[in-house]
Motif scaffolding. Structure first.
Motif, PDB file in Angstrom:
ATOM      1  N   THR A   1       7.068 -17.426   6.761  1.00 59.57           N
ATOM      2  CA  THR A   1       5.628 -17.416   6.556  1.00 59.57           C
ATOM      3  C   THR A   1       5.152 -16.280   5.669  1.00 59.57           C
ATOM      4  N   LEU A   2       5.875 -15.163   5.627  1.00 62.03           N
ATOM      5  CA  LEU A   2       5.467 -14.090   4.724  1.00 62.03           C
ATOM      6  C   LEU A   2       5.664 -14.499   3.269  1.00 62.03           C
ATOM      7  N   ASP A   3       6.677 -15.310   3.003  1.00 61.55           N
ATOM      8  CA  ASP A   3       6.902 -15.830   1.658  1.00 61.55           C
ATOM      9  C   ASP A   3       6.014 -17.063   1.481  1.00 61.55           C
ATOM     10  N   LYS A   4       4.882 -16.884   0.800  1.00 61.93           N
ATOM     11  CA  LYS A   4       3.896 -17.964   0.693  1.00 61.93           C
ATOM     12  C   LYS A   4       4.449 -19.194  -0.024  1.00 61.93           C
ATOM     13  N   GLY A   5       5.351 -18.988  -0.962  1.00 62.38           N
ATOM     14  CA  GLY A   5       5.944 -20.121  -1.664  1.00 62.38           C
ATOM     15  C   GLY A   5       6.794 -20.971  -0.730  1.00 62.38           C
ATOM     16  N   LEU A   6       7.639 -20.332   0.080  1.00 63.30           N
ATOM     17  CA  LEU A   6       8.460 -21.066   1.034  1.00 63.30           C
ATOM     18  C   LEU A   6       7.586 -21.815   2.038  1.00 63.30           C
TER      19      LEU A   6
ATOM     20  N   ASP B   1      -1.313   6.067   9.481  1.00 66.65           N
ATOM     21  CA  ASP B   1      -1.137   7.510   9.345  1.00 66.65           C
ATOM     22  C   ASP B   1       0.327   7.909   9.264  1.00 66.65           C
ATOM     23  N   ALA B   2       1.216   7.079   9.798  1.00 68.75           N
ATOM     24  CA  ALA B   2       2.640   7.403   9.766  1.00 68.75           C
ATOM     25  C   ALA B   2       3.216   7.316   8.356  1.00 68.75           C
ATOM     26  N   TYR B   3       2.523   6.593   7.465  1.00 69.65           N
ATOM     27  CA  TYR B   3       3.033   6.389   6.112  1.00 69.65           C
ATOM     28  C   TYR B   3       2.138   7.012   5.042  1.00 69.65           C
ATOM     29  N   ARG B   4       0.919   7.346   5.408  1.00 71.38           N
ATOM     30  CA  ARG B   4       0.000   7.927   4.419  1.00 71.38           C
ATOM     31  C   ARG B   4       0.554   9.249   3.878  1.00 71.38           C
ATOM     32  N   ASN B   5       1.219  10.012   4.717  1.00 67.99           N
ATOM     33  CA  ASN B   5       1.776  11.295   4.282  1.00 67.99           C
ATOM     34  C   ASN B   5       2.942  11.138   3.312  1.00 67.99           C
ATOM     35  N   LEU B   6       3.454   9.897   3.192  1.00 71.02           N
ATOM     36  CA  LEU B   6       4.529   9.646   2.225  1.00 71.02           C
ATOM     37  C   LEU B   6       3.989   9.359   0.833  1.00 71.02           C
ATOM     38  N   GLY B   7       2.651   9.404   0.685  1.00 71.95           N
ATOM     39  CA  GLY B   7       2.048   9.202  -0.618  1.00 71.95           C
ATOM     40  C   GLY B   7       1.637   7.775  -0.905  1.00 71.95           C
ATOM     41  N   TRP B   8       1.655   6.895   0.084  1.00 69.02           N
ATOM     42  CA  TRP B   8       1.261   5.506  -0.124  1.00 69.02           C
ATOM     43  C   TRP B   8      -0.248   5.428  -0.329  1.00 69.02           C
ATOM     44  N   ASP B   9      -0.687   4.551  -1.256  1.00 65.73           N
ATOM     45  CA  ASP B   9      -2.120   4.385  -1.468  1.00 65.73           C
ATOM     46  C   ASP B   9      -2.676   3.407  -0.435  1.00 65.73           C
ATOM     47  N   GLU B  10      -4.007   3.292  -0.400  1.00 61.06           N
ATOM     48  CA  GLU B  10      -4.659   2.513   0.652  1.00 61.06           C
ATOM     49  C   GLU B  10      -4.310   1.026   0.590  1.00 61.06           C
ATOM     50  N   GLU B  11      -4.120   0.492  -0.619  1.00 61.27           N
ATOM     51  CA  GLU B  11      -3.775  -0.929  -0.707  1.00 61.27           C
ATOM     52  C   GLU B  11      -2.407  -1.199  -0.095  1.00 61.27           C
ATOM     53  N   HIS B  12      -1.453  -0.317  -0.347  1.00 63.45           N
ATOM     54  CA  HIS B  12      -0.118  -0.527   0.202  1.00 63.45           C
ATOM     55  C   HIS B  12      -0.065  -0.247   1.708  1.00 63.45           C
ATOM     56  N   LEU B  13      -1.072   0.439   2.229  1.00 63.19           N
ATOM     57  CA  LEU B  13      -1.147   0.682   3.667  1.00 63.19           C
ATOM     58  C   LEU B  13      -1.904  -0.422   4.402  1.00 63.19           C
ATOM     59  N   ALA B  14      -2.452  -1.384   3.667  1.00 59.10           N
ATOM     60  CA  ALA B  14      -3.431  -2.319   4.227  1.00 59.10           C
ATOM     61  C   ALA B  14      -2.924  -3.111   5.420  1.00 59.10           C
ATOM     62  N   GLU B  15      -1.652  -3.486   5.424  1.00 56.30           N
ATOM     63  CA  GLU B  15      -1.144  -4.320   6.507  1.00 56.30           C
ATOM     64  C   GLU B  15      -0.908  -3.527   7.793  1.00 56.30           C
TER      65      GLU B  15
ATOM     66  N   GLY C   1       9.637  -2.931   3.505  1.00 53.45           N
ATOM     67  CA  GLY C   1      10.563  -3.307   2.442  1.00 53.45           C
ATOM     68  C   GLY C   1      10.962  -4.757   2.416  1.00 53.45           C
ATOM     69  N   GLY C   2      10.514  -5.476   1.372  1.00 51.74           N
ATOM     70  CA  GLY C   2      10.997  -6.825   1.133  1.00 51.74           C
ATOM     71  C   GLY C   2      10.274  -7.906   1.912  1.00 51.74           C
ATOM     72  N   ARG C   3      10.587  -9.148   1.557  1.00 56.72           N
ATOM     73  CA  ARG C   3       9.883 -10.268   2.163  1.00 56.72           C
ATOM     74  C   ARG C   3      10.352 -10.557   3.585  1.00 56.72           C
ATOM     75  N   GLY C   4      11.440  -9.935   4.035  1.00 61.34           N
ATOM     76  CA  GLY C   4      11.894 -10.105   5.407  1.00 61.34           C
ATOM     77  C   GLY C   4      11.412  -9.018   6.347  1.00 61.34           C
ATOM     78  N   ARG C   5      10.479  -8.193   5.909  1.00 69.93           N
ATOM     79  CA  ARG C   5      10.120  -7.003   6.688  1.00 69.93           C
ATOM     80  C   ARG C   5       9.495  -7.338   8.041  1.00 69.93           C
TER      81      ARG C   5
ATOM     82  N   GLU D   1       2.847 -10.814   0.331  1.00 66.94           N
ATOM     83  CA  GLU D   1       1.975  -9.741   0.805  1.00 66.94           C
ATOM     84  C   GLU D   1       0.927 -10.344   1.732  1.00 66.94           C
ATOM     85  N   GLY D   2       0.286  -9.484   2.523  1.00 66.37           N
ATOM     86  CA  GLY D   2      -0.782  -9.914   3.409  1.00 66.37           C
ATOM     87  C   GLY D   2      -1.992  -9.035   3.255  1.00 66.37           C
TER      88      GLY D   2
END
Length: 341
Positions: free
Chosen positions: A106-111, A11-25, A76-80, A151-152
Motif C-alpha cells: 500500500t505504500l507503493d501507490k503504483g503497486l 523530535d527524534a529525527y529533527r535533530n538529524l537535520g531533516w526538514d519539515e516535509e520529510h518529517l511529515a509522516e 528508508g525505502g518503500r518497505g519502511r 510517500e504519505g
C-alpha cells in the motif's frame, strides 16, 4: 493488558537535520499523549517504546507485551512501514493493524493501483515514471497529477502537482525525482468530488465505516489539492463533511472491497476522487492512518459521527483483539468498560 506503543516521533529525527516535509509522516507528542490516555481509559497499562530500533533492543532483551499498538512509519525505502510488523512477527509478538505485506504494497501507490485496477475497481489511468526518457511514451493525456510513488501525508503534493502540458510535466517530474529520489506516479487528473473513507474492523465485523467529502477553504492556496501543507494545518484549511448520497455510497462500497482486497486489518483510511460523471476512483490507501486528535481526518470524522477519541481508539483495539482471538478475561472486562461518546 500491558500494551506497548511503537511510533516515530518527529523530535527524534529533527535533530538529524531533516526538514519539515520529510518529517511529515512522523507523529507529534500530542498524538502519543492522546493514545496513551485513550488506552488507559480502558483500564490498560501503556509502555511508550518509541521507534523501531528501540523496539528491537527491547525484544532482543526478552521484553514482551500483551499487545503492541503500532503506528511506526519506519525509515528508508518503500518497505519502511513493514519494518516494525516484520520485527514483531519475527519475535512472535502480537500487534495491532496491518501486516508487512499489506504495508509494503500500500505504500507503493503504483503497486496498490495495479491490484485495485486488476480487481475491477475504478482507478484513474496512470503510469510510473522512473527516468526522463519515460516521458516520451507516457501514453496518457494531460491534465495529469504527479506525486512520489511511495510517500504519505501529502508529501510532494501541492497546486503545482497538476500539470497541463509537456513542459510542465517535465519540470514537475524532474523536481519530484530530485527531491524524493524515487519514481513518480503520473495519473489522469479527476475533476470531481474528493472523498475519504474511514474503516474500523475486519472481515464481516466492520465496526465503523464513514464517508466524508473533503472540502477545501478557498484561500488555502493549494488549489483544491490535498497537499502536505493542507494536512499539516488540516483543522483550518480543510473540512470533512460526512455524506451518505449515491456518490458517497459508491465510494464506501469500493473502499470496503479494496480494504479487504489489500488485506488491511483493524483500521484504515482510503481516498477517492470522482471523474466527470460522478464515479469515485481509488487514489490511495493508508493502513496506518493519522491519529492526531485534532488534525487527523480519522478522529475528526469519528467526532462528527458522535464518537469520542477514546471510543475510537478502544474500538480499534477491540477489533484487533477479536482478530487475534485474545481471550484474556481482564482485557475483555476492561473493553466492556470502554467510554461512550
Amino acid at each position: 493488558m500491558l500494551i506497548g506503543l511503537v511510533y516515530d516521533l518527529r523530535d527524534a529525527y529533527r535533530n538529524l537535520g531533516w526538514d519539515e516535509e520529510h518529517l511529515a509522516e512522523f507523529d507529534q507528542p500530542e498524538t502519543i499523549d492522546a493514545l496513551c490516555r485513550a488506552l488507559e481509559s480502558g483500564g490498560h497499562r501503556v509502555e511508550r517504546i518509541g521507534h523501531g530500533r528501540a523496539l528491537a533492543e527491547r525484544l532482543v532483551a526478552g521484553e514482551r507485551w500483551d499487545l503492541v499498538f503500532n503506528i511506526a512509519e519506519g525509515l528508508g525505502g518503500r518497505g519502511r512501514e513493514a519494518q516494525v510488523p516484520g520485527l514483531l512477527e519475527l519475535y512472535g509478538q502480537p500487534y495491532l493493524f496491518s501486516d508487512p505485506v499489506t504495508l509494503g504494497v500500500t505504500l507503493d501507490k503504483g503497486l496498490a493501483k495495479r491490484l485495485v485496477r486488476d480487481a475491477g475497481w475504478p482507478t484513474a489511468p496512470f503510469v510510473l515514471l522512473e527516468e526522463t526518457r519515460d516521458l516520451e511514451w507516457i501514453g496518457i493525456a494531460c491534465p495529469l497529477f504527479l506525486k512520489p510513488v511511495a510517500e504519505g501525508s501529502g508529501k510532494g503534493c501541492d497546486s503545482g502537482s497538476r500539470v497541463r502540458d509537456a513542459d510542465e510535466l517535465a519540470r514537475v517530474f524532474e523536481g519530484l525525482r530530485t527531491r524524493f529520489d524515487q519514481p513518480v506516479l503520473a495519473e489522469s487528473h479527476l475533476p470531481g468530488r474528493e472523498f475519504t473513507v474511514a474503516i474500523v474492523g475486519n472481515g464481516a465485523a466492520i465496526r465503523l465505516a464513514l464517508v466524508a467529502e473533503i472540502l477545501f477553504e478557498t484561500d488555502g492556496g493549494d488549489d483544491g489539492v490535498y497537499a502536505f501543507a493542507t494536512k499539516e494545518e488540516g483543522a483550518t484549511r480543510v473540512r470533512y463533511r460526512l455524506v451518505e448520497d449515491g456518490e458517497a455510497r459508491q465510494a464506501l462500497e469500493a473502499a470496503l472491497g479494496i480494504y479487504r482486497l489489500l488485506g488491511c486489518r483493524d483500521a484504515g483510511r482510503l481516498d477517492f476522487r470522482s471523474d466527470g460523471e460522478g464515479c469515485p476512483h481509488f487514489l490511495e490507501i493508508n493502513p496506518l492512518a493519522g491519529l492526531h486528535p485534532d488534525h487527523s481526518g480519522f478522529p475528526r470524522m469519528a467526532a462528527q459521527h458522535g464518537w469520542s477519541y477514546d471510543r475510537l481508539i478502544l474500538t480499534m483495539l477491540e477489533a484487533g483483539l477479536e482478530r487475534l482471538k485474545i481471550q484474556d478475561s481482564e482485557a475483555k472486562k476492561n473493553l466492556r468498560k470502554r467510554p461512550e461518546a
